[in-house]
Write a protein that holds these residues in place. Structure first.
Motif, mmCIF file in Angstrom:
data_model
loop_
_atom_site.group_PDB
_atom_site.id
_atom_site.type_symbol
_atom_site.label_atom_id
_atom_site.label_comp_id
_atom_site.label_asym_id
_atom_site.label_seq_id
_atom_site.Cartn_x
_atom_site.Cartn_y
_atom_site.Cartn_z
ATOM 1 N N LYS A 1 0.744 -1.349 0.055
ATOM 2 C CA LYS A 1 -0.062 -0.070 -0.077
ATOM 3 C C LYS A 1 0.841 1.371 0.167
ATOM 4 O O LYS A 1 0.679 2.346 -0.797
ATOM 5 C CB LYS A 1 -0.896 0.026 1.626
ATOM 6 N N ALA A 2 2.270 0.774 0.733
ATOM 7 C CA ALA A 2 2.907 2.000 0.446
ATOM 8 C C ALA A 2 3.492 2.315 -0.783
ATOM 9 O O ALA A 2 3.363 3.959 -1.062
ATOM 10 C CB ALA A 2 3.973 1.957 1.698
ATOM 11 N N SER A 3 3.586 1.719 -1.774
ATOM 12 C CA SER A 3 3.935 1.616 -2.750
ATOM 13 C C SER A 3 2.587 2.448 -4.058
ATOM 14 O O SER A 3 2.949 2.885 -4.329
ATOM 15 C CB SER A 3 4.270 0.590 -4.156
ATOM 16 N N LEU A 4 1.545 1.746 -3.455
ATOM 17 C CA LEU A 4 0.319 2.396 -4.030
ATOM 18 C C LEU A 4 -0.065 4.015 -3.753
ATOM 19 O O LEU A 4 -0.138 5.070 -4.176
ATOM 20 C CB LEU A 4 -0.623 2.194 -4.076
ATOM 21 N N THR A 5 0.341 4.244 -2.446
ATOM 22 C CA THR A 5 0.785 5.880 -1.773
ATOM 23 C C THR A 5 1.893 6.248 -2.397
ATOM 24 O O THR A 5 1.080 7.892 -3.311
ATOM 25 C CB THR A 5 0.891 6.116 -1.062
ATOM 26 N N GLU A 6 2.670 6.122 -3.200
ATOM 27 C CA GLU A 6 3.692 6.736 -3.843
ATOM 28 C C GLU A 6 3.413 7.544 -5.239
ATOM 29 O O GLU A 6 3.794 8.460 -5.855
ATOM 30 C CB GLU A 6 5.281 5.900 -3.617
ATOM 31 N N VAL B 1 -4.493 7.103 3.722
ATOM 32 C CA VAL B 1 -3.372 8.258 2.264
ATOM 33 C C VAL B 1 -2.239 8.928 2.997
ATOM 34 O O VAL B 1 -1.360 9.458 2.744
ATOM 35 C CB VAL B 1 -4.440 7.929 0.903
ATOM 36 N N TYR B 2 -3.280 9.343 4.077
ATOM 37 C CA TYR B 2 -2.311 11.310 4.478
ATOM 38 C C TYR B 2 -1.109 10.095 5.748
ATOM 39 O O TYR B 2 0.381 10.983 5.255
ATOM 40 C CB TYR B 2 -2.843 11.624 4.553
ATOM 41 N N ARG B 3 -0.683 9.316 6.604
ATOM 42 C CA ARG B 3 -0.611 9.206 7.257
ATOM 43 C C ARG B 3 0.672 8.551 6.541
ATOM 44 O O ARG B 3 2.124 8.451 7.130
ATOM 45 C CB ARG B 3 -0.996 8.697 8.877
ATOM 46 N N ALA B 4 0.366 7.985 5.409
ATOM 47 C CA ALA B 4 1.216 6.988 5.039
ATOM 48 C C ALA B 4 2.287 7.726 4.282
ATOM 49 O O ALA B 4 3.371 7.338 3.958
ATOM 50 C CB ALA B 4 0.568 6.238 3.786
ATOM 51 N N TYR B 5 1.463 9.116 3.491
ATOM 52 C CA TYR B 5 2.644 10.079 2.636
ATOM 53 C C TYR B 5 3.681 10.254 3.863
ATOM 54 O O TYR B 5 4.598 10.539 3.595
ATOM 55 C CB TYR B 5 2.087 10.820 2.051
ATOM 56 N N ALA B 6 3.536 10.583 5.270
ATOM 57 C CA ALA B 6 4.324 11.549 6.096
ATOM 58 C C ALA B 6 5.365 10.092 6.430
ATOM 59 O O ALA B 6 6.276 10.810 6.616
ATOM 60 C CB ALA B 6 3.560 11.700 7.053
ATOM 61 N N ALA B 7 4.574 9.691 6.189
ATOM 62 C CA ALA B 7 5.717 8.109 6.353
ATOM 63 C C ALA B 7 6.773 7.956 5.716
ATOM 64 O O ALA B 7 8.172 7.558 5.197
ATOM 65 C CB ALA B 7 5.253 6.605 6.683
ATOM 66 N N ILE B 8 6.970 8.079 3.925
ATOM 67 C CA ILE B 8 6.827 8.194 3.230
ATOM 68 C C ILE B 8 8.848 9.274 3.548
ATOM 69 O O ILE B 8 9.352 8.987 2.867
ATOM 70 C CB ILE B 8 6.342 8.087 1.982
ATOM 71 N N LYS B 9 7.757 10.820 2.942
ATOM 72 C CA LYS B 9 8.822 11.373 3.607
ATOM 73 C C LYS B 9 9.950 11.571 4.758
ATOM 74 O O LYS B 9 11.415 12.178 4.594
ATOM 75 C CB LYS B 9 7.992 12.631 4.046
ATOM 76 N N SER B 10 9.602 10.496 5.647
ATOM 77 C CA SER B 10 10.542 10.496 6.995
ATOM 78 C C SER B 10 11.567 9.389 6.779
ATOM 79 O O SER B 10 11.844 9.028 7.222
ATOM 80 C CB SER B 10 9.327 10.554 8.333
ATOM 81 N N ARG B 11 11.203 8.552 5.731
ATOM 82 C CA ARG B 11 12.335 7.928 4.662
ATOM 83 C C ARG B 11 14.143 8.295 4.938
ATOM 84 O O ARG B 11 13.749 9.477 4.321
ATOM 85 C CB ARG B 11 11.915 7.078 4.036
ATOM 86 N N LYS B 12 14.771 7.783 5.475
ATOM 87 C CA LYS B 12 16.163 7.620 5.449
ATOM 88 C C LYS B 12 16.410 7.193 3.902
ATOM 89 O O LYS B 12 15.901 6.082 4.009
ATOM 90 C CB LYS B 12 17.012 7.138 6.354
ATOM 91 N N GLY B 13 17.067 8.021 3.290
ATOM 92 C CA GLY B 13 18.093 7.741 2.063
ATOM 93 C C GLY B 13 17.008 7.992 0.762
ATOM 94 O O GLY B 13 16.634 8.834 1.055
ATOM 95 N N GLN B 14 17.107 6.972 -0.273
ATOM 96 C CA GLN B 14 15.891 7.003 -0.683
ATOM 97 C C GLN B 14 14.529 6.993 -0.090
ATOM 98 O O GLN B 14 14.150 6.122 -0.026
ATOM 99 C CB GLN B 14 15.975 5.878 -1.979
ATOM 100 N N ARG B 15 13.755 8.086 -0.878
ATOM 101 C CA ARG B 15 12.099 8.599 0.019
ATOM 102 C C ARG B 15 11.255 7.553 -1.319
ATOM 103 O O ARG B 15 10.736 6.270 -0.492
ATOM 104 C CB ARG B 15 11.926 9.541 -0.062
ATOM 105 N N ALA B 16 11.244 7.746 -2.019
ATOM 106 C CA ALA B 16 10.892 7.203 -3.463
ATOM 107 C C ALA B 16 10.537 6.086 -3.637
ATOM 108 O O ALA B 16 11.716 5.767 -4.973
ATOM 109 C CB ALA B 16 10.745 8.135 -4.183
ATOM 110 N N ARG B 17 11.000 4.875 -2.864
ATOM 111 C CA ARG B 17 11.233 3.706 -3.872
ATOM 112 C C ARG B 17 10.767 3.143 -4.789
ATOM 113 O O ARG B 17 11.741 2.156 -5.588
ATOM 114 C CB ARG B 17 11.964 2.512 -2.211
#
Length: 276
Positions: free
Chosen positions: A200-205, A241-257
């Motif tokens: 689901k995180a990938s779909l959010t991306e 989906v908004y919370r998932a996006y916030a988690a993606i932004k907080s990733r270290k390194g490559q964010r849009a994996r």
């Protein structure tokens, strides 16, 4: 112009914060109206005091910036009125009520179909007439009244553009409510045989990338609308989906994996095809 764009982006972020799936419309709309009015007031003061550096920047503001802000005001006001008058009786009466309002909104779009096509197709030939101030006398119509009343902060068609954006958004909301009252109706129309098998995180991306690319409705579709279509098409739930996006932004390194992996695989495929 960059200042106005920043003001618009800041407003959109504020509205995202209050437009959560669990928040009641009765609470969202008044907050939204207050936020939008504050931004419109600030924009008006700046426009009246500083003006524009060129006609192109003026057209850009009244064609794209102001209508997006004003459309949210129209949307929230109409939404409050629709919900306040909504029947509290059985589902059949509610469906009839919602369908009737969809027809009314669609009737407006149909009545202004020429300008609707012009605006939605990104045409520019008449921008000097539609989106420059002091041209309202060219179109002595109901829509031009706003320009006649406030000639410093209105053009003959910026309010019509805002109304179009607001009514499109209202139609999406009403269709969603109809679907909620008739479970599965929308899903049956859109559901695909394809299944989303990535995370689901990938779909959010992907959803946020498409939104950032402004590929739907000339950039006017919001995250909730896009997410709703993906949910129905793939029969999947993305309630946070908004919370998932916030988690993606907080990733270290490559964010849009996920997106970077797609680019890598697509490039690899083209290289392999070329080598055959």
């Amino acid at each position: 112009m960059n200042t106005y764009k920043r003001m618009l982006r800041a407003l959109e972020e504020q509205l995202k914060d209050i437009e959560t799936p669990k928040t009641e419309i009765a609470l969202v709309a008044p907050q939204g109206i207050r936020l939008v009015r504050e931004v419109l007031h600030k924009m008006r003061e700046r426009v009246c005091h500083e003006g524009f550096t060129s006609e192109d920047s003026e057209k850009q503001f009244f064609k794209h910036i102001k209508p997006q802000v004003t459309s949210r005001l129209i949307y929230y006001v109409r939404l409050m009125d629709l919900e306040n008058r909504r029947p509290v009786s059985h589902d059949k009466a509610q469906r009839k009520y919602l369908a009737g309002h969809i027809e009314v909104l669609q009737r407006y779009l149909n009545a202004h179909s020429d300008f609707y096509r012009y605006y939605r197709q990104g045409s520019t030939a008449l921008d000097h007439v539609y989106f420059l101030r002091d041209r309202a006398d060219v179109f002595l119509s109901t829509e031009a009244i706003y320009a006649l009343e406030d000639s410093q902060f209105s053009t003959s068609h910026d309010h019509m553009a805002a109304t179009i954006l607001a009514y499109e958004k209202l139609i999406v909301y009403l269709v969603h409510e109809l679907d909620r009252l008739s479970p599965g109706a929308g899903v049956r129309q859109l559901k695909s045989k394809l299944s989303w098998t990535a995370s689901k995180a990938s779909l959010t991306e992907l959803i946020y990338a498409l939104h950032s690319g402004e590929v739907f409705n000339h950039g006017q579709a919001d995250i909730r609308e896009i997410t709703s279509i993906f949910e129905k098409f793939f029969d999947i739930r993305l309630p946070h989906v908004y919370r998932a996006y916030a988690a993606i932004k907080s990733r270290k390194g490559q964010r849009a994996r996920f997106l970077e992996e797609l680019i890598f695989r697509f490039s690899q495929k083209m290289d392999q095809d070329d080598s055959m």
